[in-house]
Structures are given as structure tokens and as C-alpha cells.
Design a protein around this motif. Structure first.
Motif, PDB file in Angstrom:
ATOM      1  N   VAL A 119      -0.863   0.219  -0.014  1.00 43.33           N
ATOM      2  CA  VAL A 119      -0.731   0.953  -1.285  1.00 43.33           C
ATOM      3  C   VAL A 119      -1.397   2.321  -1.175  1.00 43.33           C
ATOM      4  O   VAL A 119      -0.841   3.340  -1.632  1.00 43.33           O
ATOM      5  CB  VAL A 119      -1.331   0.137  -2.446  1.00 43.33           C
ATOM      6  N   LYS A 120      -2.572   2.381  -0.555  1.00 46.77           N
ATOM      7  CA  LYS A 120      -3.272   3.653  -0.393  1.00 46.77           C
ATOM      8  C   LYS A 120      -2.441   4.632   0.432  1.00 46.77           C
ATOM      9  O   LYS A 120      -2.346   5.831   0.104  1.00 46.77           O
ATOM     10  CB  LYS A 120      -4.617   3.413   0.295  1.00 46.77           C
ATOM     11  N   VAL A 121      -1.798   4.147   1.484  1.00 42.78           N
ATOM     12  CA  VAL A 121      -0.947   4.996   2.316  1.00 42.78           C
ATOM     13  C   VAL A 121       0.211   5.559   1.493  1.00 42.78           C
ATOM     14  O   VAL A 121       0.507   6.761   1.536  1.00 42.78           O
ATOM     15  CB  VAL A 121      -0.410   4.215   3.528  1.00 42.78           C
ATOM     16  N   LEU A 122       0.873   4.700   0.724  1.00 42.69           N
ATOM     17  CA  LEU A 122       2.024   5.142  -0.066  1.00 42.69           C
ATOM     18  C   LEU A 122       1.600   6.086  -1.181  1.00 42.69           C
ATOM     19  O   LEU A 122       2.340   7.018  -1.531  1.00 42.69           O
ATOM     20  CB  LEU A 122       2.766   3.937  -0.637  1.00 42.69           C
ATOM     21  N   GLU A 123       0.420   5.868  -1.750  1.00 39.29           N
ATOM     22  CA  GLU A 123      -0.085   6.797  -2.760  1.00 39.29           C
ATOM     23  C   GLU A 123      -0.308   8.179  -2.148  1.00 39.29           C
ATOM     24  O   GLU A 123       0.037   9.194  -2.763  1.00 39.29           O
ATOM     25  CB  GLU A 123      -1.382   6.256  -3.362  1.00 39.29           C
ATOM     26  N   ASP A 124      -0.879   8.202  -0.950  1.00 37.49           N
ATOM     27  CA  ASP A 124      -1.101   9.486  -0.282  1.00 37.49           C
ATOM     28  C   ASP A 124       0.221  10.173   0.051  1.00 37.49           C
ATOM     29  O   ASP A 124       0.311  11.412   0.026  1.00 37.49           O
ATOM     30  CB  ASP A 124      -1.911   9.285   1.003  1.00 37.49           C
ATOM     31  N   MET A 125       1.251   9.387   0.370  1.00 40.22           N
ATOM     32  CA  MET A 125       2.568   9.944   0.699  1.00 40.22           C
ATOM     33  C   MET A 125       3.407  10.208  -0.549  1.00 40.22           C
ATOM     34  O   MET A 125       4.502  10.763  -0.457  1.00 40.22           O
ATOM     35  CB  MET A 125       3.316   8.989   1.629  1.00 40.22           C
ATOM     36  N   LYS A 126       2.901   9.787  -1.708  1.00 39.92           N
ATOM     37  CA  LYS A 126       3.580   9.972  -2.993  1.00 39.92           C
ATOM     38  C   LYS A 126       4.972   9.320  -3.002  1.00 39.92           C
ATOM     39  O   LYS A 126       5.957   9.907  -3.482  1.00 39.92           O
ATOM     40  CB  LYS A 126       3.667  11.462  -3.344  1.00 39.92           C
ATOM     41  N   ILE A 127       5.029   8.106  -2.471  1.00 44.65           N
ATOM     42  CA  ILE A 127       6.278   7.345  -2.460  1.00 44.65           C
ATOM     43  C   ILE A 127       6.180   6.249  -3.525  1.00 44.65           C
ATOM     44  O   ILE A 127       5.249   5.437  -3.498  1.00 44.65           O
ATOM     45  CB  ILE A 127       6.538   6.707  -1.079  1.00 44.65           C
ATOM     46  N   PRO A 128       7.100   6.208  -4.490  1.00 46.26           N
ATOM     47  CA  PRO A 128       7.077   5.146  -5.500  1.00 46.26           C
ATOM     48  C   PRO A 128       7.189   3.773  -4.832  1.00 46.26           C
ATOM     49  O   PRO A 128       7.898   3.620  -3.827  1.00 46.26           O
ATOM     50  CB  PRO A 128       8.316   5.444  -6.359  1.00 46.26           C
ATOM     51  N   HIS A 129       6.514   2.781  -5.405  1.00 47.00           N
ATOM     52  CA  HIS A 129       6.495   1.478  -4.747  1.00 47.00           C
ATOM     53  C   HIS A 129       6.307   0.360  -5.764  1.00 47.00           C
ATOM     54  O   HIS A 129       5.837   0.566  -6.887  1.00 47.00           O
ATOM     55  CB  HIS A 129       5.373   1.410  -3.699  1.00 47.00           C
ATOM     56  N   GLY A 130       6.707  -0.821  -5.356  1.00 51.65           N
ATOM     57  CA  GLY A 130       6.512  -2.035  -6.134  1.00 51.65           C
ATOM     58  C   GLY A 130       6.319  -3.190  -5.178  1.00 51.65           C
ATOM     59  O   GLY A 130       6.502  -3.052  -3.962  1.00 51.65           O
ATOM     60  N   VAL A 131       5.977  -4.347  -5.728  1.00 58.48           N
ATOM     61  CA  VAL A 131       5.592  -5.486  -4.902  1.00 58.48           C
ATOM     62  C   VAL A 131       6.563  -6.649  -5.094  1.00 58.48           C
ATOM     63  O   VAL A 131       7.004  -6.935  -6.210  1.00 58.48           O
ATOM     64  CB  VAL A 131       4.154  -5.939  -5.255  1.00 58.48           C
ATOM     65  N   VAL A 132       6.883  -7.304  -3.984  1.00 59.02           N
ATOM     66  CA  VAL A 132       7.564  -8.598  -4.005  1.00 59.02           C
ATOM     67  C   VAL A 132       6.585  -9.623  -3.445  1.00 59.02           C
ATOM     68  O   VAL A 132       6.050  -9.439  -2.350  1.00 59.02           O
ATOM     69  CB  VAL A 132       8.859  -8.574  -3.165  1.00 59.02           C
ATOM     70  N   VAL A 133       6.332 -10.672  -4.209  1.00 58.36           N
ATOM     71  CA  VAL A 133       5.405 -11.720  -3.783  1.00 58.36           C
ATOM     72  C   VAL A 133       6.207 -12.833  -3.125  1.00 58.36           C
ATOM     73  O   VAL A 133       7.010 -13.511  -3.782  1.00 58.36           O
ATOM     74  CB  VAL A 133       4.589 -12.274  -4.961  1.00 58.36           C
ATOM     75  N   ASN A 134       6.008 -13.004  -1.837  1.00 61.56           N
ATOM     76  CA  ASN A 134       6.658 -14.089  -1.107  1.00 61.56           C
ATOM     77  C   ASN A 134       5.715 -15.294  -1.041  1.00 61.56           C
ATOM     78  O   ASN A 134       4.497 -15.142  -1.113  1.00 61.56           O
ATOM     79  CB  ASN A 134       7.022 -13.623   0.311  1.00 61.56           C
ATOM     80  N   ARG A 135       6.299 -16.466  -0.895  1.00 59.31           N
ATOM     81  CA  ARG A 135       5.547 -17.726  -0.895  1.00 59.31           C
ATOM     82  C   ARG A 135       4.727 -17.878  -2.181  1.00 59.31           C
ATOM     83  O   ARG A 135       3.569 -18.337  -2.158  1.00 59.31           O
ATOM     84  CB  ARG A 135       4.642 -17.844   0.336  1.00 59.31           C
ATOM     85  N   ALA A 136       5.319 -17.440  -3.278  1.00 58.71           N
ATOM     86  CA  ALA A 136       4.638 -17.563  -4.568  1.00 58.71           C
ATOM     87  C   ALA A 136       4.353 -19.037  -4.862  1.00 58.71           C
ATOM     88  O   ALA A 136       5.187 -19.910  -4.617  1.00 58.71           O
ATOM     89  CB  ALA A 136       5.496 -16.962  -5.680  1.00 58.71           C
ATOM     90  N   GLY A 137       3.168 -19.278  -5.375  1.00 59.44           N
ATOM     91  CA  GLY A 137       2.763 -20.642  -5.691  1.00 59.44           C
ATOM     92  C   GLY A 137       1.655 -21.153  -4.802  1.00 59.44           C
ATOM     93  O   GLY A 137       1.043 -22.179  -5.085  1.00 59.44           O
ATOM     94  N   VAL A 138       1.408 -20.440  -3.700  1.00 58.29           N
ATOM     95  CA  VAL A 138       0.260 -20.804  -2.861  1.00 58.29           C
ATOM     96  C   VAL A 138      -0.862 -19.804  -3.135  1.00 58.29           C
ATOM     97  O   VAL A 138      -0.679 -18.811  -3.815  1.00 58.29           O
ATOM     98  CB  VAL A 138       0.625 -20.788  -1.357  1.00 58.29           C
TER      99      VAL A 138
END
Length: 278
Positions: A199-218
Motif C-alpha cells: 500500500v505504501k508503494v502504491l501511495e507513493d506511485m499515486k496509483i488507485p488501489h483496492g483489496v481482494v481478501v483471499n481465503r476469507a474466513g481464516v
């Protein structure tokens, strides 16, 4: 639109998400930029229509002309050239191909040679166009090959970039120029730790981003808490499910065997377009 798929650590399901997203949307192109270990093609089994080797320019010294002054070695910041009395040593694996040694040589004793760094393959899996590179064994620099893969980017299509794991130079080269970056993580302490770095890298590069949570439930809920604190949207959850793992182990994208997921990936792409404002 160009969407990169990245993760701070390996094994989070990044390639699986990139492949399932690419086959779920229309007019798509998938670029596998994980050139050290490309595996998207193992899930897609594309028909290869073109392949070509990729070379990086490296210095070749004509010792019949060279007077061993050492100017080239002094200039090279990567120690790709060493000068000794009566001998010049060139280390192609350290060379960044800048060409400065050629310009600096007072005797014009250095010319450009070729060093093979890998191969690029292009093909189709149905309507999906796929491009991937394979780095030569022992070649330390992936970035030149990633650049060549990205030169095949077709802006008339919806482009999915499968990035290498981590946050080093190959990842930065891959996500650069993307309209959006999906960060795949898992709800564990390791997943959260590496997510924060990415996230810090993408913030520095000013690239919009979002998260996909894989293996949700563990694991725990700390990934969700972090995203809420940072205002990062959680775009999708993929559950920890045996059937998905079994399909992956057989090399089958799970959205093909579980059609309801095609709709979810299509919605994911539409949500990203909404966030980007496309």
C-alpha cells in the motif's frame, strides 16, 4: 483500462485472481509479468501463436584496440567492467545496458553485443489474448524482460497485469502506468504485514488501489480493520473453500466450474471502473 494485480507476498492467490478476472470480462488481454516464474498459462493452456527471444545490449571489448586505461570501469556504477593491466573483464549479468562505457571509451574499443535474457510467448485462450515472459536461468534482472512484455500491451483491450510478488523493482515496473491496482491478501499477520508495505508503494506511485481478501474466513480481522482505517475499499472476498483449492490444483480456473463467480468477477471489474471514473 489497465488493471494490475499485485500482492506483497507470494502464495496469496494473485495469479488465480488475475486469470479468473481476465476470462470473466470481455475483450481482455492478460500480461503475465511474473517472468521469473510465469504460471498464468498453466491455468489457461493457450495456443501459442508467436514467441521470440529477448536480448539486452552488453559491452564487447576489442582488446586489439583497448589500451586498458580503465575509463570504462571507472564510469560503470554497477561494476560490470573491471580493468586490469593487460586485461578487461566484462560481467554481462551486472550490466544495465546504459551504453555509457561505449561513449566514454577514448579508443572506441567497445561495441554493443547481445546477451539473451529470456523469451516472450504470445497466444490465445479462446478470445483472451495472453502474453508472458520467461527469464533465463541465472539472469538476475527481470525488469528488462518485463518492459518487453509490456510493449505488447494492447490498449484497445481491457488489460490485466499479473505482477510478481513482493514490492521490489519488478513489481514497480509492472504496476507503473496502471489505472488501478488490485491488492490480493489473506487475513493473516503475514498477509497484513506485506499488504501495508505494498500500500505504501502504491501511495507513493499515486496509483488507485483496492483489496481482494483471499481465503476469507481464516485468520483474524486485522486486515479488515487496517483497510477501514486507511479508507481502502475491500472489493471482493474469496472464501477458504476446498472446491476452489481442488480446481486450482488441477489447473482449472474456478470461475469456469463455478459460474456464479463469473458474475462476481464481472461486478468486480465494473466496481473498479466506477472507482477510476472510467
Amino acid at each position: 483500462m489497465i488493471v494490475a494485480v499485485a500482492s506483497g507476498k507470494g502464495g496469496t492467490g494473485k495469479t488465480s485472481l488475475a486469470v479468473n478476472l481476465a476470462i470473466s470480462i470481455e475483450n481482455a488481454q492478460l500480461l503475465d509479468c511474473d517472468v521469473e516464474e510465469p504460471n498464468a498459462h498453466l491455468l489457461l493452456n493457450p495456443k501459442i501463436t508467436r514467441q521470440e527471444p529477448v536480448y539486452r545490449l552488453v559491452p564487447v571489448v576489442n582488446e586489439k584496440i583497448c589500451d586498458y586505461c580503465g575509463e570504462c570501469a571507472v564510469f560503470c556504477q554497477y561494476n560490470a567492467i573491471l580493468a586490469f593491466p593487460g586485461k578487461i573483464l566484462v560481467f554481462p549479468e551486472l550490466c544495465h545496458g546504459c551504453g555509457g562505457c561505449i561513449l566514454i571509451c577514448p579508443k572506441k574499443a567497445i561495441s554493443e553485443g547481445k546477451n539473451r535474457v529470456g523469451i516472450i510467448k504470445e497466444g490465445f485462450a479462446g478470445d483472451l489474448r495472453i502474453v508472458f515472459g520467461k527469464l533465463e536461468v541465472g539472469e538476475p534482472m527481470a525488469v528488462p524482460l518485463i518492459r518487453e512484455v509490456k510493449k505488447r500491451l494492447d490498449k484497445s483491450r481491457n488489460v490485466i497485469l499479473d505482477a510478481p510478488p513482493g514490492t521490489s523493482c519488478p513489481v514497480i515496473e509492472t504496476v507503473k502506468g496502471s489505472d488501478f491496482c488490485i491488492l490480493v491478501t489473506e487475513p493473516t499477520p503475514f498477509g497484513l504485514h506485506d499488504l501495508k508495505i505494498t500500500v505504501k508503494v502504491l501511495e507513493d506511485m499515486k496509483i488507485p488501489h483496492g483489496v481482494v481478501v483471499n481465503r476469507a474466513g481464516v485468520g483474524d480481522k486485522k486486515v479488515y480493520e487496517y483497510c477501514r482505517e486507511k479508507g481502502i475499499p475491500i472489493l471482493l472476498e474469496i472464501p477458504y473453500q476446498r472446491k476452489i483449492a481442488e480446481l486450482y490444483s488441477r489447473g482449472v480456473p474456478f470461475s469456469l466450474a463455478m459460474p456464479e463467480w463469473t458474475d462476481k468477477f464481472q461486478k468486480l471489474f465494473e466496481d473498479i471502473k466506477g472507482l477510476v471514473g472510467d
